[in-house]
Motif scaffolding. Structure first.
Motif, PDB file in Angstrom:
ATOM      1  N   UNK A 117       0.858  -1.187   0.000  1.00  0.00           N
ATOM      2  CA  UNK A 117       0.000   0.000   0.000  1.00  0.00           C
ATOM      3  C   UNK A 117       0.893   1.234   0.000  1.00  0.00           C
ATOM      4  N   UNK A 118       0.590   2.167  -0.896  1.00  0.00           N
ATOM      5  CA  UNK A 118       1.339   3.421  -1.004  1.00  0.00           C
ATOM      6  C   UNK A 118       0.506   4.571  -0.446  1.00  0.00           C
ATOM      7  N   UNK A 119       1.155   5.496   0.237  1.00  0.00           N
ATOM      8  CA  UNK A 119       0.515   6.735   0.679  1.00  0.00           C
ATOM      9  C   UNK A 119       0.595   7.704  -0.498  1.00  0.00           C
ATOM     10  N   UNK A 120      -0.564   8.110  -1.001  1.00  0.00           N
ATOM     11  CA  UNK A 120      -0.636   8.722  -2.327  1.00  0.00           C
ATOM     12  C   UNK A 120      -0.640  10.256  -2.293  1.00  0.00           C
ATOM     13  N   UNK A 121       0.249  10.840  -3.090  1.00  0.00           N
ATOM     14  CA  UNK A 121       0.172  12.255  -3.482  1.00  0.00           C
ATOM     15  C   UNK A 121       0.210  13.265  -2.340  1.00  0.00           C
ATOM     16  N   UNK A 122       1.036  13.020  -1.320  1.00  0.00           N
ATOM     17  CA  UNK A 122       1.233  14.060  -0.292  1.00  0.00           C
ATOM     18  C   UNK A 122       2.414  14.933  -0.731  1.00  0.00           C
ATOM     19  N   UNK A 123       2.198  15.677  -1.804  1.00  0.00           N
ATOM     20  CA  UNK A 123       3.303  16.422  -2.402  1.00  0.00           C
ATOM     21  C   UNK A 123       2.818  17.747  -2.975  1.00  0.00           C
ATOM     22  N   UNK A 124       3.785  18.520  -3.454  1.00  0.00           N
ATOM     23  CA  UNK A 124       3.520  19.887  -3.901  1.00  0.00           C
ATOM     24  C   UNK A 124       2.605  19.958  -5.116  1.00  0.00           C
ATOM     25  N   UNK A 125       2.666  18.950  -5.990  1.00  0.00           N
ATOM     26  CA  UNK A 125       1.916  19.051  -7.239  1.00  0.00           C
ATOM     27  C   UNK A 125       0.411  19.056  -7.010  1.00  0.00           C
ATOM     28  N   UNK A 126      -0.033  18.480  -5.908  1.00  0.00           N
ATOM     29  CA  UNK A 126      -1.466  18.501  -5.594  1.00  0.00           C
ATOM     30  C   UNK A 126      -1.835  19.541  -4.541  1.00  0.00           C
ATOM     31  N   UNK A 127      -0.893  19.903  -3.687  1.00  0.00           N
ATOM     32  CA  UNK A 127      -1.254  20.712  -2.521  1.00  0.00           C
ATOM     33  C   UNK A 127      -0.485  22.021  -2.385  1.00  0.00           C
ATOM     34  N   UNK A 128       0.414  22.302  -3.303  1.00  0.00           N
ATOM     35  CA  UNK A 128       1.148  23.562  -3.245  1.00  0.00           C
ATOM     36  C   UNK A 128       1.851  23.741  -1.914  1.00  0.00           C
TER      37      UNK A 128
ATOM     38  N   UNK B 103      -0.287  -2.554  10.048  1.00  0.00           N
ATOM     39  CA  UNK B 103      -0.763  -3.617   9.170  1.00  0.00           C
ATOM     40  C   UNK B 103       0.393  -4.482   8.663  1.00  0.00           C
ATOM     41  N   UNK B 104       1.514  -3.850   8.365  1.00  0.00           N
ATOM     42  CA  UNK B 104       2.692  -4.623   7.938  1.00  0.00           C
ATOM     43  C   UNK B 104       3.197  -5.494   9.078  1.00  0.00           C
ATOM     44  N   UNK B 105       3.316  -4.918  10.270  1.00  0.00           N
ATOM     45  CA  UNK B 105       3.840  -5.674  11.408  1.00  0.00           C
ATOM     46  C   UNK B 105       2.919  -6.832  11.791  1.00  0.00           C
TER      47      UNK B 105
ATOM     48  N   UNK C  56      -0.384  -6.725   5.400  1.00  0.00           N
ATOM     49  CA  UNK C  56       0.253  -6.361   4.139  1.00  0.00           C
ATOM     50  C   UNK C  56       1.732  -6.693   4.249  1.00  0.00           C
ATOM     51  N   UNK C  57       2.404  -6.772   3.120  1.00  0.00           N
ATOM     52  CA  UNK C  57       3.824  -7.111   3.129  1.00  0.00           C
ATOM     53  C   UNK C  57       4.723  -5.888   3.214  1.00  0.00           C
ATOM     54  N   UNK C  58       4.236  -4.758   2.699  1.00  0.00           N
ATOM     55  CA  UNK C  58       5.086  -3.564   2.646  1.00  0.00           C
ATOM     56  C   UNK C  58       4.231  -2.328   2.436  1.00  0.00           C
ATOM     57  N   UNK C  59       4.824  -1.177   2.779  1.00  0.00           N
ATOM     58  CA  UNK C  59       4.160   0.094   2.501  1.00  0.00           C
ATOM     59  C   UNK C  59       5.225   1.136   2.174  1.00  0.00           C
ATOM     60  N   UNK C  60       4.763   2.246   1.606  1.00  0.00           N
ATOM     61  CA  UNK C  60       5.669   3.342   1.283  1.00  0.00           C
ATOM     62  C   UNK C  60       4.870   4.510   0.740  1.00  0.00           C
TER      63      UNK C  60
END
Length: 336
Positions: free
Chosen positions: A136-147, A168-170, A174-178
């Motif tokens: 599971x990826x944490x999506x779009x916490x970046x400048x292109x969406x939020x300035x 959840x990984x521990x 799930x096997x991994x996240x990022x």
């Protein structure tokens, strides 16, 4: 567990186009494209609620439901909760306005809290028709969406999504996240934290033939030092490196078109496909675990799998470097 231990191969399939990115795609064409990926041996599939407000997840799930669950790796993302009610106003997508205007009309809540993360995971499982996710990826916490507000979104995720996914990984759910982002800074910030620790990251558009210097200077050395792997998203830079007209999800500017023309001239001189050069370049970095080009036509899948194994002469990479089309510190394939 490292991503390289989880992933079944170096070529995956990115499903953003299946959310009707740029154009409305018939269900039959979307399903046929996923089936083509399967028939060509691709066993890693990446998706997200954001892609057409759940449309890509649903379409992917409809095909994968016919396949044995233990034979493929599946990743999705958190950060958007898809609601039952429909959107009536234009979506606020920062720099990506209009990206999925042909997708489902459902409203989406942009939230990275613990509660929203847990709901997002549950909703994705339902749309995908599966009982588990691998990554599971944490999506779009970046400048292109939020300035300028992106750091606030990052903090929301740090105290919410990061901790939920770590648990959840521990617990072995799930096997991994990022992180799954289009900018390097949120990943750099995450790697600088004492906790929680990501297993890898999906970096879209920032490690391609057209854009890689920034990732090389800081992010990738940090990732290597911490044994954190990278999945390369958007290896064709929104399509401009695969015969399309988009760069960064918008019409390509003149400077990018000129650079692509130089790349095409060089590939033509050496008898190399530009897709092969793009994929093999992105995978040459030691941190790269896989690359996930997207597609909406079955024929594109055959092109991608062929590009991965195409023989590229060392002279091409030498000339590419000499022409200043790749950075001096960018790793090149082993035969270069």
């Amino acid at each position: 567990m490292s991503l390289k231990e989880i992933l079944p191969g170096r070529l995956g399939f990115g499903t953003a186009p299946l959310g009707n990115m740029f154009r409305a795609i018939p269900d039959e064409e979307a399903h046929a494209t996923v089936e083509a990926a399967w028939s060509h041996g691709i066993r890693f599939y990446d998706t997200a609620p954001f892609y057409g407000a759940g449309l890509a997840e649903t379409r992917l799930g409809e095909v994968l439901a016919t396949k044995p669950r233990d034979t493929y790796v599946l990743s999705t993302k958190v950060g958007r909760v898809v609601l039952d009610e429909h959107e009536t106003a234009a979506r606020d997508l920062g720099e990506k306005g209009g990206l999925f205007e042909h997708g489902n009309p459902n409203k989406m809540v942009h939230e990275w809290t613990a509660e929203a993360t847990e709901r997002s995971v549950e909703d994705s499982l339902k749309r995908l028709g599966t009982d588990r996710l691998d990554m599971v990826w944490v999506h779009d916490i970046a400048q292109d969406f939020h300035g300028d507000e992106w750091l606030g979104k990052f903090e929301e995720a740090r105290t919410g999504a990061f901790r939920v996914l770590s648990r959840l990984r521990d617990e072995g759910v799930i096997k991994a996240w990022g992180l799954g982002v289009n900018r390097t800074e949120p990943i750099e910030l995450t790697l600088a934290l004492d906790e929680p620790r990501p297993d890898g990251f999906l970096l879209a558009g920032r490690y391609t033939l057209l854009d890689h210097e920034h990732a090389l200077t800081r992010l990738l050395p940090m990732a290597q030092a911490q044994n954190v792997d990278m999945v390369v998203g958007g290896p064709y830079s929104s399509g401009i490196l695969a015969g399309g007209t988009h760069f960064e999800y918008r019409k390509a500017p003149a400077g990018i078109i000129e650079r692509v023309d130089r790349l095409k001239a060089l590939t033509a001189r050496h008898g190399v496909s530009i897709k092969a050069a793009a994929l093999q370049f992105s995978l040459a970095h030691p941190a790269a675990a896989a690359v996930i080009p997207g597609a909406t036509r079955p024929s594109r899948i055959a092109e991608d799998t062929a590009a991965l194994t195409e023989t590229i002469p060392a002279a091409f990479w030498t000339d590419l470097r000499a022409a200043g089309l790749v950075g001096e510190s960018a790793p090149l394939p082993d035969n270069a």
